[in-house]
Write a protein that holds these residues in place. Sequence first.
Motif, PDB file in Angstrom:
ATOM      1  N   LEU A 111      -5.616   4.126  -2.495  1.00  0.00           N
ATOM      2  CA  LEU A 111      -4.849   5.324  -2.836  1.00  0.00           C
ATOM      3  C   LEU A 111      -4.382   5.325  -4.286  1.00  0.00           C
ATOM      4  O   LEU A 111      -4.468   6.337  -4.977  1.00  0.00           O
ATOM      5  CB  LEU A 111      -3.642   5.431  -1.898  1.00  0.00           C
ATOM      6  CG  LEU A 111      -2.806   6.695  -2.046  1.00  0.00           C
ATOM      7  CD1 LEU A 111      -3.599   7.912  -1.595  1.00  0.00           C
ATOM      8  CD2 LEU A 111      -1.528   6.594  -1.242  1.00  0.00           C
ATOM      9  N   GLN A 114       3.549   5.381  -3.539  1.00  0.00           N
ATOM     10  CA  GLN A 114       2.769   5.546  -4.761  1.00  0.00           C
ATOM     11  C   GLN A 114       3.600   6.216  -5.849  1.00  0.00           C
ATOM     12  O   GLN A 114       4.238   7.239  -5.644  1.00  0.00           O
ATOM     13  CB  GLN A 114       1.543   6.394  -4.472  1.00  0.00           C
ATOM     14  CG  GLN A 114       0.631   6.425  -5.660  1.00  0.00           C
ATOM     15  CD  GLN A 114      -0.404   7.510  -5.487  1.00  0.00           C
ATOM     16  OE1 GLN A 114      -0.139   8.526  -4.881  1.00  0.00           O
ATOM     17  NE2 GLN A 114      -1.567   7.269  -6.025  1.00  0.00           N
ATOM     18  N   MET A 165       0.832  -1.216   0.000  1.00  0.00           N
ATOM     19  CA  MET A 165       0.000   0.000   0.000  1.00  0.00           C
ATOM     20  C   MET A 165       0.854   1.249   0.000  1.00  0.00           C
ATOM     21  O   MET A 165       2.070   1.199   0.069  1.00  0.00           O
ATOM     22  CB  MET A 165      -0.883   0.012   1.248  1.00  0.00           C
ATOM     23  CG  MET A 165      -2.184  -0.681   1.040  1.00  0.00           C
ATOM     24  SD  MET A 165      -2.838  -0.498  -0.619  1.00  0.00           S
ATOM     25  CE  MET A 165      -2.539  -2.145  -1.216  1.00  0.00           C
ATOM     26  N   ALA A 166       0.223   2.338   0.015  1.00  0.00           N
ATOM     27  CA  ALA A 166       0.913   3.557  -0.333  1.00  0.00           C
ATOM     28  C   ALA A 166       1.769   4.174   0.767  1.00  0.00           C
ATOM     29  O   ALA A 166       2.935   4.445   0.547  1.00  0.00           O
ATOM     30  CB  ALA A 166      -0.105   4.558  -0.808  1.00  0.00           C
ATOM     31  N   ARG A 192      -3.174  12.468 -12.674  1.00  0.00           N
ATOM     32  CA  ARG A 192      -3.257  11.524 -13.790  1.00  0.00           C
ATOM     33  C   ARG A 192      -4.508  11.655 -14.640  1.00  0.00           C
ATOM     34  O   ARG A 192      -4.634  10.978 -15.645  1.00  0.00           O
ATOM     35  CB  ARG A 192      -3.183  10.085 -13.249  1.00  0.00           C
ATOM     36  CG  ARG A 192      -1.874   9.761 -12.550  1.00  0.00           C
ATOM     37  CD  ARG A 192      -1.900   8.366 -11.945  1.00  0.00           C
ATOM     38  NE  ARG A 192      -3.003   8.201 -11.012  1.00  0.00           N
ATOM     39  CZ  ARG A 192      -2.951   8.541  -9.726  1.00  0.00           C
ATOM     40  NH1 ARG A 192      -1.847   9.066  -9.229  1.00  0.00           N
ATOM     41  NH2 ARG A 192      -3.985   8.377  -8.939  1.00  0.00           N
ATOM     42  N   THR A 210      -2.531   1.451   9.950  1.00  0.00           N
ATOM     43  CA  THR A 210      -3.777   0.685   9.835  1.00  0.00           C
ATOM     44  C   THR A 210      -4.652   1.251   8.720  1.00  0.00           C
ATOM     45  O   THR A 210      -4.314   2.247   8.081  1.00  0.00           O
ATOM     46  CB  THR A 210      -4.574   0.748  11.145  1.00  0.00           C
ATOM     47  OG1 THR A 210      -5.084   2.077  11.296  1.00  0.00           O
ATOM     48  CG2 THR A 210      -3.719   0.395  12.341  1.00  0.00           C
ATOM     49  N   GLU A 211      -5.818   0.606   8.538  1.00  0.00           N
ATOM     50  CA  GLU A 211      -6.691   1.035   7.439  1.00  0.00           C
ATOM     51  C   GLU A 211      -7.358   2.378   7.675  1.00  0.00           C
ATOM     52  O   GLU A 211      -8.041   2.883   6.804  1.00  0.00           O
ATOM     53  CB  GLU A 211      -7.736  -0.033   7.082  1.00  0.00           C
ATOM     54  CG  GLU A 211      -8.518  -0.613   8.220  1.00  0.00           C
ATOM     55  CD  GLU A 211      -7.826  -1.814   8.837  1.00  0.00           C
ATOM     56  OE1 GLU A 211      -6.975  -1.577   9.715  1.00  0.00           O
ATOM     57  OE2 GLU A 211      -8.130  -2.961   8.472  1.00  0.00           O
ATOM     58  N   ALA A 265      -3.663   8.740   3.957  1.00  0.00           N
ATOM     59  CA  ALA A 265      -2.513   9.163   3.158  1.00  0.00           C
ATOM     60  C   ALA A 265      -2.300  10.670   3.188  1.00  0.00           C
ATOM     61  O   ALA A 265      -1.918  11.277   2.193  1.00  0.00           O
ATOM     62  CB  ALA A 265      -2.649   8.668   1.717  1.00  0.00           C
ATOM     63  N   ASP A 274     -10.867  -2.974   4.527  1.00  0.00           N
ATOM     64  CA  ASP A 274      -9.722  -3.656   3.937  1.00  0.00           C
ATOM     65  C   ASP A 274      -8.605  -2.618   3.863  1.00  0.00           C
ATOM     66  O   ASP A 274      -8.864  -1.468   3.535  1.00  0.00           O
ATOM     67  CB  ASP A 274     -10.090  -4.127   2.520  1.00  0.00           C
ATOM     68  CG  ASP A 274      -9.081  -5.119   1.953  1.00  0.00           C
ATOM     69  OD1 ASP A 274      -7.860  -4.939   2.199  1.00  0.00           O
ATOM     70  OD2 ASP A 274      -9.507  -6.058   1.273  1.00  0.00           O
ATOM     71  N   ARG A 275      -7.395  -3.039   4.137  1.00  0.00           N
ATOM     72  CA  ARG A 275      -6.273  -2.109   4.009  1.00  0.00           C
ATOM     73  C   ARG A 275      -6.192  -1.589   2.566  1.00  0.00           C
ATOM     74  O   ARG A 275      -5.767  -0.465   2.319  1.00  0.00           O
ATOM     75  CB  ARG A 275      -4.977  -2.816   4.412  1.00  0.00           C
ATOM     76  CG  ARG A 275      -3.722  -1.967   4.363  1.00  0.00           C
ATOM     77  CD  ARG A 275      -3.631  -1.015   5.559  1.00  0.00           C
ATOM     78  NE  ARG A 275      -2.356  -0.291   5.521  1.00  0.00           N
ATOM     79  CZ  ARG A 275      -2.177   0.908   4.992  1.00  0.00           C
ATOM     80  NH1 ARG A 275      -3.182   1.543   4.442  1.00  0.00           N
ATOM     81  NH2 ARG A 275      -0.996   1.486   5.020  1.00  0.00           N
ATOM     82  N   ALA A 276      -6.654  -2.416   1.617  1.00  0.00           N
ATOM     83  CA  ALA A 276      -6.610  -2.011   0.205  1.00  0.00           C
ATOM     84  C   ALA A 276      -7.562  -0.854  -0.094  1.00  0.00           C
ATOM     85  O   ALA A 276      -7.460  -0.216  -1.133  1.00  0.00           O
ATOM     86  CB  ALA A 276      -6.949  -3.202  -0.692  1.00  0.00           C
TER      87      ALA A 276
END
Lengths: 426, 267
Positions: free
Chosen positions: B223, A57, A1-2, A241, A35-36, A40, B89-91
């Motif tokens: 993200l 990222q 993840m980022a 983007r 954590t989730e 960011a 979800d962490r995603a």
Amino acid sequence: MAIVVVKDKCRGCKLCIKACPFDAIIMEDKLAFITEKCTACGQCIEACPFEAIINTQEIKEVDLSDYKNIWVFAEQRKGKLMNVALELIGEGYRLAREISEDTKVCAVLVGQDIEHLVNECYAYGADQVYLIQDELLRNYTTDGYTKVITDAVKTYKPEIVVYGATHIGRDLAPRVAARLNTGLTADCTRLDVDINSYIKYAAENTTLDVSTLDPKDTSKGLKQTRPAFGGNLMATIICPRTRPQMSTVRPGVMQKKEYNPEACGELIEITPAIGEKDIRTEILEIVKSTKEIVSLTDAKIICSGGRGLGEACGFDLIKEFADKVGGVVGASRAAVDSGWIDHANQVGQTGTTVKPNIYFACGISGAIQHLAGMQTSDIIVAINKDPDAPIFEVADYGIVGDLYKVIPEIIGAWDQAEQLYDQSTK
Amino acid sequence: MGLRIIVCAKQVPDTNEIKINPKTGTLIREGVPSILNHDDANALEEALRIKDRYPDTHITVVTMGPPQAKDMLIECLAKGADEAVLASDRALGGSDTWATSNAIAAAIQKLGEYDIIFAGRQAIDGDTAQVGPQIAEKLGLPQVTYVQDFQLEEDLKTITVKRALEDGYEVIRLKTPCMLTTIKELNKPRYMHIAGIYQACAADIPTWNAADLNVDPDKEVGLDASPTNVFRSFTPLPKGKGQMIEGDCEKDIGQQLIIRLKSKHII
């Protein structure tokens, strides 16, 4: 993840945990773990003394050169342009010149029988006007306006589209952004293209370490700054983007260009492809409220009352004060939530953002959400019983005392200002 | 089969309770409670009022967030919702409004048929008001935002609402299925009742991850898929503390203030 913790570098100092506004970092095996809850926001990256937190990222290069010019949704209601539309044309004009000589600011007028607004758009700085008229567009509908604006964007490919953050702009813009699959930043209070004007703004007004910014960066991406987290944080958002880059902008924060009745521009008329079945809502009635129109955004002087008034009739005194000084009555969220005064009078993050010459805060403690909406006022005068009230941290002049005793004395002295000043200099 | 209502809700930190340390300029987060977002409480309340009138109405609350968001869902069940689902979800972390609406729209589609979706106008931690309309777009639904009054006709298909404007309101009619975003003028949320709390704590709340939702972390959620990113974040510079005006009596204070405003050519 980022946003990730580089385990070899983390020393378990917990500084990131303190810095995180979202409570998203915990300790796991004596190391930081994200954590989730993470949004960011990047606060932890700056807080980490060991460079142990990084943003993984990659910003992929995309060819965005097809997109040109800045569009302003020139919101009109009943054939009258909203003030924020004129402010945005002024801001668009400034940004267009930051991008390049040949970048144009274009007003997008949607409605019916609104040809008379075209010249007004030119007079306030628009280089071009896109005029989209149809009987079905006479009044705003989500479906109708989303369709014609999305179609126009697809055809003409603007680089930036800005909307006023009104009840209409905030209904329309997210719908357009979702249909175009592009980014949208809400309620911006500052826009920059040129990195140097962003650096100058950040250095003068914020705690941001500007040495992390490269003054030679020639990227022409839009840097969209907005209050977040109830005004506790400011975030600058980019849309690297996808195009167009889109923002809604708070009324009252951008500058109109000086009115030039001689100005002219280029008119592009669009015949919209719209039919009755495209619009799934039916407007039965539009009701203008009979209650007093509060124009906080245009007010030169605002007299605001808060919880410290103690009761609803405290606003009688605030009204008398406002009448005396030629001001408008404002209120804190606490006063509005107590039912003492209408939401239309509310100043703050969830109310109106104001920037008067003088802001009188009477019995307002200064919750962060209130400060977010008024702290750029030229002069702030705070009257409060509690000497530790946070409002005094932002006030130019603070008075600790009973507002019911102090305000009548200010009212009494107001007309004698000249005399009092002369006496004081003798 | 009665009406099927979906309520989109979010657990948020109570931003009113946050203070800034004046010395360091950093947030003081200790002791800040997590709550059901205010506008979402109005969304749930309106759904519950429909259920009060038509008891065979089925209400499902959907949220996206960390596992702790289950506490907020339990509160919604205790108030009277029938079912709750957590997308976690962490995603999904770092999703902007575009990506968030992809995840929630996917969760709603997974739930099946529905008549009305209620969502709060905006959440107090982000204040964007974008996710509701973007879910509606992704589900292809008509929307009305800033709903301050709601009437459901006897056919249970026609809805008449008042949509708040800055200087009044519009009266709008539309058909189900639709998305309505609610503001606090709409109603006064009820409290949880004791029996409801007992039941809610025992309720099974499913957690759906990105795979359950069938969303792609590279293209739709999280993200990396989000069109907007945070470039920088910072705290505003606190304005320097000004002068305190003191005096022998209120009259003196009032005059002192006027003299200073006059001397600086403010008035």
